[in-house]
Design an enzyme around this catalytic site. Structure first.
Site, mmCIF file in Angstrom:
data_model
loop_
_atom_site.group_PDB
_atom_site.id
_atom_site.type_symbol
_atom_site.label_atom_id
_atom_site.label_comp_id
_atom_site.label_asym_id
_atom_site.label_seq_id
_atom_site.Cartn_x
_atom_site.Cartn_y
_atom_site.Cartn_z
ATOM 1 N N ASP A 22 0.825 -1.206 0.000
ATOM 2 C CA ASP A 22 0.000 0.000 0.000
ATOM 3 C C ASP A 22 0.862 1.261 0.000
ATOM 4 O OD1 ASP A 22 -2.359 1.399 -0.023
ATOM 5 O OD2 ASP A 22 -2.734 1.213 2.124
ATOM 6 N N HIS A 39 2.446 3.331 -9.010
ATOM 7 C CA HIS A 39 2.259 1.906 -9.304
ATOM 8 C C HIS A 39 3.449 1.365 -10.088
ATOM 9 C CE1 HIS A 39 -1.629 2.241 -7.614
ATOM 10 N NE2 HIS A 39 -2.200 2.868 -8.617
ATOM 11 N N LEU A 133 10.229 -21.164 -4.480
ATOM 12 C CA LEU A 133 9.322 -20.182 -3.864
ATOM 13 C C LEU A 133 8.005 -20.208 -4.622
ATOM 14 C CD1 LEU A 133 8.741 -17.528 -2.134
ATOM 15 C CD2 LEU A 133 9.725 -16.258 -4.027
HETATM 16 C C1 IPE Z 1 -5.508 -2.764 -0.281
HETATM 17 O O1 IPE Z 1 -5.101 -1.446 -0.482
HETATM 18 C C2 IPE Z 1 -5.494 -3.496 -1.574
HETATM 19 C C3 IPE Z 1 -4.181 -3.711 -2.171
HETATM 20 C C4 IPE Z 1 -3.046 -3.414 -1.645
HETATM 21 C C5 IPE Z 1 -4.197 -4.343 -3.464
HETATM 22 P P1 IPE Z 1 -6.171 -0.270 -0.608
HETATM 23 O O2 IPE Z 1 -5.412 0.998 -0.738
HETATM 24 O O3 IPE Z 1 -7.154 -0.572 -1.668
HETATM 25 O O4 IPE Z 1 -6.900 -0.356 0.807
HETATM 26 P P2 IPE Z 1 -7.919 0.627 1.535
HETATM 27 O O5 IPE Z 1 -9.136 0.704 0.681
HETATM 28 O O6 IPE Z 1 -7.256 1.936 1.688
HETATM 29 O O7 IPE Z 1 -8.180 -0.016 2.851
HETATM 30 C C1 IPE Z 2 -1.490 0.225 -3.370
HETATM 31 O O1 IPE Z 2 -1.279 1.588 -3.385
HETATM 32 C C2 IPE Z 2 -1.730 -0.344 -4.757
HETATM 33 C C3 IPE Z 2 -3.099 -0.819 -4.983
HETATM 34 C C4 IPE Z 2 -4.070 -0.825 -4.102
HETATM 35 C C5 IPE Z 2 -3.398 -1.347 -6.312
HETATM 36 P P1 IPE Z 2 -2.475 2.614 -3.423
HETATM 37 O O2 IPE Z 2 -2.815 2.892 -4.841
HETATM 38 O O3 IPE Z 2 -3.584 2.149 -2.571
HETATM 39 O O4 IPE Z 2 -1.806 3.908 -2.780
HETATM 40 P P2 IPE Z 2 -2.455 4.918 -1.744
HETATM 41 O O5 IPE Z 2 -2.971 4.100 -0.591
HETATM 42 O O6 IPE Z 2 -3.542 5.633 -2.450
HETATM 43 O O7 IPE Z 2 -1.333 5.811 -1.351
HETATM 44 MG MG MG Z 3 -4.074 2.396 -0.630
#
Ligand code: IPE
Ligand code: IPE
Ligand code: MG
Length: 251
Positions: A22, A39, A133
């Site tokens: 995240d 990303h 793995l």
């Molecule tokens: C959780 O991250 C999903 C992934 C890392 C793929 P999100 O950024 O979507 O989670 P929330 O919605 O903030 O909890």
């Molecule tokens: C995690 O990073 C990647 C996915 C959920 C696909 P985010 O895109 O959720 O990044 P933040 O949480 O908005 O910073």
């Molecule tokens: Mg996120």
């Protein structure tokens, strides 16, 4: 870094590490870039993490790449994430083969675009005999969705008389989860400072050690992984027993 790695006890690494990757969007925002830039850079952290797991001899790594809820993001972001998945799979196949890594997925693959399904099928097939793995990508994955599917499939078997209600136990449930071929999660890492599970592996993390770090995913490197594993090795996993009982087992 080498010094850090030597502190890790190779015979006590977690068998199964799961990561909620995240913070890509916030990382990009800090750099005044669009979210998708985050990303793209997150892919490098995936590579480092896989490498780190291989070096430590970790057998199972499960990465939360796209949740059932992530479909609600802006269309362009979803599209970019899907094409990033395809291009990364293409790029990384060779390295997966060289490093004896088997790729599998969990989640609702039917929701993914055809190009992604095609690429995934190919990489899964080509890496299926690898043994060092098991890398599991959670794609269009939601734990509640998974549990709903388990209940449907078990119910069908009961209705068809293939299974008796009295036979239903934790093992049967395990065998119907997307993760049927995986052991329980030992260590769950979430980056970016959020302290929540976001619908990830609810059943499978019943006794996992949880680790939250403020590091944003694109900044998560091998060193961060090693530090996390070191902390894991300082935890005492009691599984409901007393500390004294655990010490006896370890004697
Ligand atoms: C959780 O991250 C999903 C992934 C890392 C793929 P999100 O950024 O979507 O989670 P929330 O919605 O903030 O909890
Ligand atoms: C995690 O990073 C990647 C996915 C959920 C696909 P985010 O895109 O959720 O990044 P933040 O949480 O908005 O910073
Ligand atoms: Mg996120």
């Amino acid at each position: 870094m080498k010094a850090l790695e030597t502190k890790i006890l190779k015979n006590k690494v977690p068998n199964h590490v799961a990561i909620i990757m995240d913070g890509n969007g916030r990382w990009a925002k800090l750099k005044n870039k669009p979210r998708v830039f985050g990303h793209k850079n997150g892919v490098n952290s995936v590579r480092e993490t896989i490498e780190g797991c291989r070096e430590l001899g970790i057998k199972y790594l499960t990465l939360y790449a796209f949740s059932t809820e992530n479909w609600n993001r802006p269309k362009l972001e979803v599209k970019t994430l899907m094409s990033l998945l395809v291009s990364s799979l293409k790029k990384e196949l060779k390295s997966l083969l060289e490093n004896n890594i088997k790729l599998i997925t969990i989640g609702n693959l039917n929701d993914l675009p055809k190009s992604a399904r095609k690429e995934l099928t190919e990489v899964i097939e080509k890496t299926k005999n690898n043994t060092a793995l098991t890398l599991t990508l959670a794609l269009s994955y939601g734990s509640r969705d998974e549990i709903v599917n388990v209940i449907k499939n078990i119910s069908k078997k009961v209705v068809n008389n293939e299974l008796q209600i009295e036979e239903i136990n934790e093992n049967i449930i395990n065998n119907h989860l997307y993760t049927f071929s995986l052991p329980d999660v030992d260590f769950l890492i979430r980056t970016s400072g959020e302290k929540r599970i976001s619908n990830f592996l609810l059943w499978q993390i019943a006794y996992a050690e949880l680790y939250f770090t403020n590091t944003l995913w694109p900044d998560f490197k091998k060193e961060n992984l090693f530090n996390a594993i070191l902390e894991y090795q300082n935890r005492e996993r009691r599984f409901g027993k007393t500390s004294e009982q655990i010490e006896k087992i370890n004697e």
